[in-house]
Design a protein around this motif. Structure first.
Motif, short mmCIF file in Angstrom:
data_model
loop_
_atom_site.label_atom_id
_atom_site.label_comp_id
_atom_site.label_asym_id
_atom_site.label_seq_id
_atom_site.Cartn_x
_atom_site.Cartn_y
_atom_site.Cartn_z
N ASN A 1 41.84 52.95 49.21
CA ASN A 1 42.43 53.55 48.40
C ASN A 1 44.01 53.79 47.17
N ALA A 2 43.20 52.94 46.49
CA ALA A 2 43.61 52.67 45.26
C ALA A 2 43.24 53.44 44.08
N ASP A 3 44.70 53.59 43.43
CA ASP A 3 44.61 54.88 42.07
C ASP A 3 44.42 54.11 41.16
N ILE A 4 43.33 54.55 40.77
CA ILE A 4 42.32 53.81 39.75
C ILE A 4 41.73 54.44 38.32
N PRO A 5 42.31 55.12 37.59
CA PRO A 5 41.64 55.77 37.05
C PRO A 5 40.09 54.98 36.80
N ASP A 6 39.86 56.42 35.82
CA ASP A 6 38.37 56.11 36.02
C ASP A 6 37.05 55.35 36.54
N LYS A 7 37.20 56.30 37.99
CA LYS A 7 37.22 54.74 39.26
C LYS A 7 35.38 54.61 38.59
N PRO B 1 35.29 39.94 40.70
CA PRO B 1 36.23 40.88 41.15
C PRO B 1 37.40 39.81 41.23
N HIS B 2 37.56 38.82 41.67
CA HIS B 2 38.96 37.97 41.98
C HIS B 2 39.20 37.68 40.42
N VAL B 3 38.28 37.12 40.36
CA VAL B 3 39.02 36.46 38.12
C VAL B 3 38.72 37.79 37.67
N GLN B 4 38.50 39.19 37.94
CA GLN B 4 38.85 40.37 36.76
C GLN B 4 40.55 40.68 37.31
N TYR B 5 40.35 40.21 39.15
CA TYR B 5 41.89 40.52 39.50
C TYR B 5 43.22 39.58 39.06
N SER B 6 42.96 38.95 39.24
CA SER B 6 43.71 37.67 38.50
C SER B 6 44.38 38.29 37.13
N TYR B 7 43.26 38.60 36.00
CA TYR B 7 43.51 38.86 34.39
C TYR B 7 43.87 40.15 34.67
N VAL B 8 43.91 41.29 35.95
CA VAL B 8 45.02 42.72 35.38
C VAL B 8 45.99 42.18 35.83
N ARG B 9 46.63 40.41 36.51
CA ARG B 9 47.70 41.28 36.82
C ARG B 9 48.38 40.67 35.59
N ILE B 10 48.07 39.19 35.08
CA ILE B 10 48.45 38.26 33.97
C ILE B 10 48.99 39.59 33.39
N ASN C 1 49.94 42.77 33.62
CA ASN C 1 50.78 43.42 33.75
C ASN C 1 52.17 42.53 34.01
N ILE C 2 52.08 41.19 33.76
CA ILE C 2 53.43 41.45 33.73
C ILE C 2 53.76 40.94 31.77
N LEU C 3 53.13 40.85 30.80
CA LEU C 3 52.55 40.69 29.90
C LEU C 3 53.39 42.11 29.61
N GLU C 4 52.85 42.99 30.50
CA GLU C 4 52.72 44.52 30.14
C GLU C 4 54.49 44.62 30.28
N LYS C 5 55.36 44.56 31.04
CA LYS C 5 56.24 43.81 31.59
C LYS C 5 57.38 43.50 30.67
N PRO D 1 33.09 41.98 32.16
CA PRO D 1 34.32 43.00 31.83
C PRO D 1 35.70 43.26 32.01
N LYS D 2 36.68 43.66 31.22
CA LYS D 2 37.95 43.35 31.48
C LYS D 2 38.65 44.79 31.60
N ILE D 3 39.37 45.20 33.37
CA ILE D 3 39.60 46.16 33.62
C ILE D 3 40.97 45.38 33.16
N ASP D 4 41.07 46.95 33.09
CA ASP D 4 43.31 47.74 33.02
C ASP D 4 44.13 47.80 34.29
N LYS D 5 43.11 47.94 35.28
CA LYS D 5 43.60 48.48 36.40
C LYS D 5 43.21 48.45 37.83
#
Ligand code: ARG
Length: 566
Positions: free
Chosen positions: A403-409, A450-459, A461-465, A561-565
């Motif tokens: 149920n993840a809220d992801i744009p451009d699913k 997917p895990h590799v991509q997910y870690s990148y998203v987290r990294i 996210n932190i920088l965005e904040k 590929p890199k993913i935003d969210k």
């Protein structure tokens, strides 16, 4: 070698010039126990020069560092001199090497502009791209990216299988059963079907093989209808391949299939002739090898005068030498072609001994899908586009489930599916056979794409904040062991990429990504970033910014590929 190690070398050889020949980057080892320090210098080899036991040598060398504040401690343990870097210095050094203006500068000059030709993907026209082409495409593109990044001139070549008697079969069959328009409309899958149907019919009516030969002969003679069919096969095939290349972000500098070399074949055979390398054997023209090579002769021309795959590869090899003046030519194919390339390379070496080190077969193991046998003739090949579609659809299910809220699913699912398939392929050393496992490949946990991509998203996210701090923050605030471990791992970036390049082994980078991701997790569990006191937050964000750059670069090198969210 890092600056601490060069400092050690300088000191040791300054005091003991006799050791100059013996001390070098290669001598350093990782200490047996990380508690001992960050790097170790074994002293056993110095023993005979200095005429002392290794332990005595180590003790003498240790004295040199008595006053040196670059090191927290220097200890002599059983003939090993163990160095613990002073943390602040080390952190400053590693972080400094990632400063914006020097970032990757050294690493980028490694290749010195030397040319490396990479022959990869190379599907057989009129056939769907198969699994071995998938591996070749993914491994080849990654090797290309790595070389380009390190400052080589990479030349990517798609050596399409666009010549051979199989096209005669298709032409005859299509003339009988179909039309130009139908092929154009239905595309490559239809060609596959026709090919299978031809083989089924030819089992009952062997005379069809003769018809096929006649059609291929027409093609060789540039006969108009045959040429028209052949060009259509290429167009229809390239449409399908390009679709996959777009999805996987694959690029070539040259698409020169086997047919491109037809015009050079006579000249190629003549050149080998002139060097006295060819002879007739049972009506066929061959190059024979020394007994010590333990290889059957390389067939250049059959008794009916037809040339072969090997002849075209020898012509291609000669062409590439002249056209690109390469340092290396790499052929990325599965192990099944081992003998073929051993023969072709040997012929090239017999033709000119200076060719000996240029050609390399970058071989990889088999990728198998559970319950599916692959044979184009019977038609039960797993089409690559279907693998990618299925990966995307399964990821879509997972996303819906969470149920993840992801744009451009849909687009995101496609990227995750592709990342999963690529990572699955590149995370084991290429020579190993892989048994494809959907659940394991697509899992969001563990050592997966997917895990590799997910870690990148987290990294990110932190920088965005925090905002990304790309100039030196107050590094003295970085003190804990988790940060230090992460920094040590970041220092490995350059040696890892170089190792991947030297060994033609993208898995080195894939495994490095896993280590980075684990280290990042440990760091993040123990270090608050957002919401921390400003100066500390900045120094941590600074570190994460370096991590993000390195991490993202590694993903690019593998083609994930890199993913935003997510
Ligand atoms: N087309 C061949 C295949 O699909 C691979 C070509 C490899 N490259 C070469 N230069 N022979 O098996």
């Amino acid at each position: 070698m890092n600056i601490f190690q060069s400092l050690i070398i300088k000191k040791v050889t300054g005091a003991y010039p006799a050791l100059k020949e013996l001390v070098g980057a290669a001598l350093f080892e990782n200490p047996k126990n990380p508690e001992f320090g960050d790097t170790a210098l074994p002293c056993f080899r110095f023993s005979s020069v200095l005429k002392k036991s290794p332990a005595a040598v180590a003790e003498e060398l240790r004295n040199l560092f008595e006053e040196d504040d670059s090191f927290e401690s220097v200890t002599n343990i059983n003939g090993y001199l163990n160095f613990k870097y002073r943390k602040e210095r080390y952190i400053e050094y590693v972080c400094g090497s990632f400063e914006k203006n020097t970032l990757f500068n050294d690493i980028k000059s490694y290749g010195g502009g030397k040319t490396v030709v990479i022959d990869y993907s190379h599907p057989n026209v009129a056939k769907n791209m198969g699994i071995h082409n998938l591996r070749s495409t993914i491994i080849g593109q990654s090797i290309y990216n790595i070389h380009e990044f390190l400052g080589f001139k990479a030349v990517g070549v798609n050596h399409l299988g666009d010549w051979g008697t199989q096209f005669g079969k298709l032409m005859w069959a299509l003339e009988e059963w179909s039309s130009y328009e139908e092929v154009e409309n239905k595309g490559i899958l239809f060609l596959n079907e026709i090919y299978v149907r031809f083989h089924n019919e030819a089992e009952i009516k062997p005379e069809l093989e003769e018809k096929a030969r006649e059609w291929f002969k027409k093609l060789e003679d540039n006969d108009e209808p045959a040429l028209k069919w052949w060009k259509l096969f290429i167009k229809v095939s390239m449409d399908a391949y390009n679709d996959i290349y777009r999805r996987l972000n694959i690029k070539f500098d040259h698409i020169t299939g086997e047919s491109f070399y037809i015009k050079f074949l006579d000249d190629t055979v003549n050149r080998l002739d002139e060097r006295g390398l060819t002879e007739f054997s049972e009506g066929a023209l061959v190059v024979k090898f020394d007994d010590s090579e333990n290889m059957p002769p390389c067939l250049l021309k059959k008794s009916d005068g037809a040339t072969l795959y090997a002849t075209r590869d020898i012509a291609a090899a000669m062409y590439r030498l002249i056209e690109f003046k390469p340092n290396r030519v790499l052929y990325v194919t599965d192990v099944a072609q081992e003998l073929h390339f051993a023969q072709v390379f040997k012929v090239m070496e017999m033709y000119d001994p200076t060719n000996k080190d240029i050609f390399r077969h970058i071989k990889f193991g088999r990728l198998s899908f559970p319950n599916v046998q692959m044979s184009t003739r019977k038609g039960n090949i797993v089409p690559l586009s279907e693998v990618l579609d299925r990966a995307r659809d399964k990821v879509l299910d997972i996303i819906e489930e969470r149920n993840a809220d992801i744009p451009d699913k849909l687009q995101t699912a496609d990227k995750i599916g592709i990342g999963a398939v690529i990572f699955n392929d590149l995370s084991v050393s290429r020579i190993k056979n892989i048994e494809f496992d959907w659940d394991k490949t697509l899992s969001f946990e563990g050592e997966t794409g997917p895990h590799v991509q997910y870690s990148y998203v987290r990294i990110m996210n932190i920088l965005e904040k925090t905002g990304s701090f790309d100039t030196i923050a107050d590094l003295s605030l970085i003190k804990d062991e988790f940060s230090y471990d992460l920094i040590k791992l970041l220092e490995q970036f350059e040696p890892k990429v170089k190792q991947a390049c030297e060994e033609y082994e993208p898995s080195v980078i894939a495994n490095y990504l896993i280590e980075l991701s684990k280290s990042f997790n440990r760091f993040y569990q123990n270090n608050r970033v957002v919401g921390e006191e400003v100066k500390t937050m900045q120094s941590r964000a600074y570190l994460i910014n370096i991590l993000g750059t390195v991490y993202g670069k590694c993903m690019d090198l593998l083609g994930i590929p890199k993913i935003d969210k997510m």
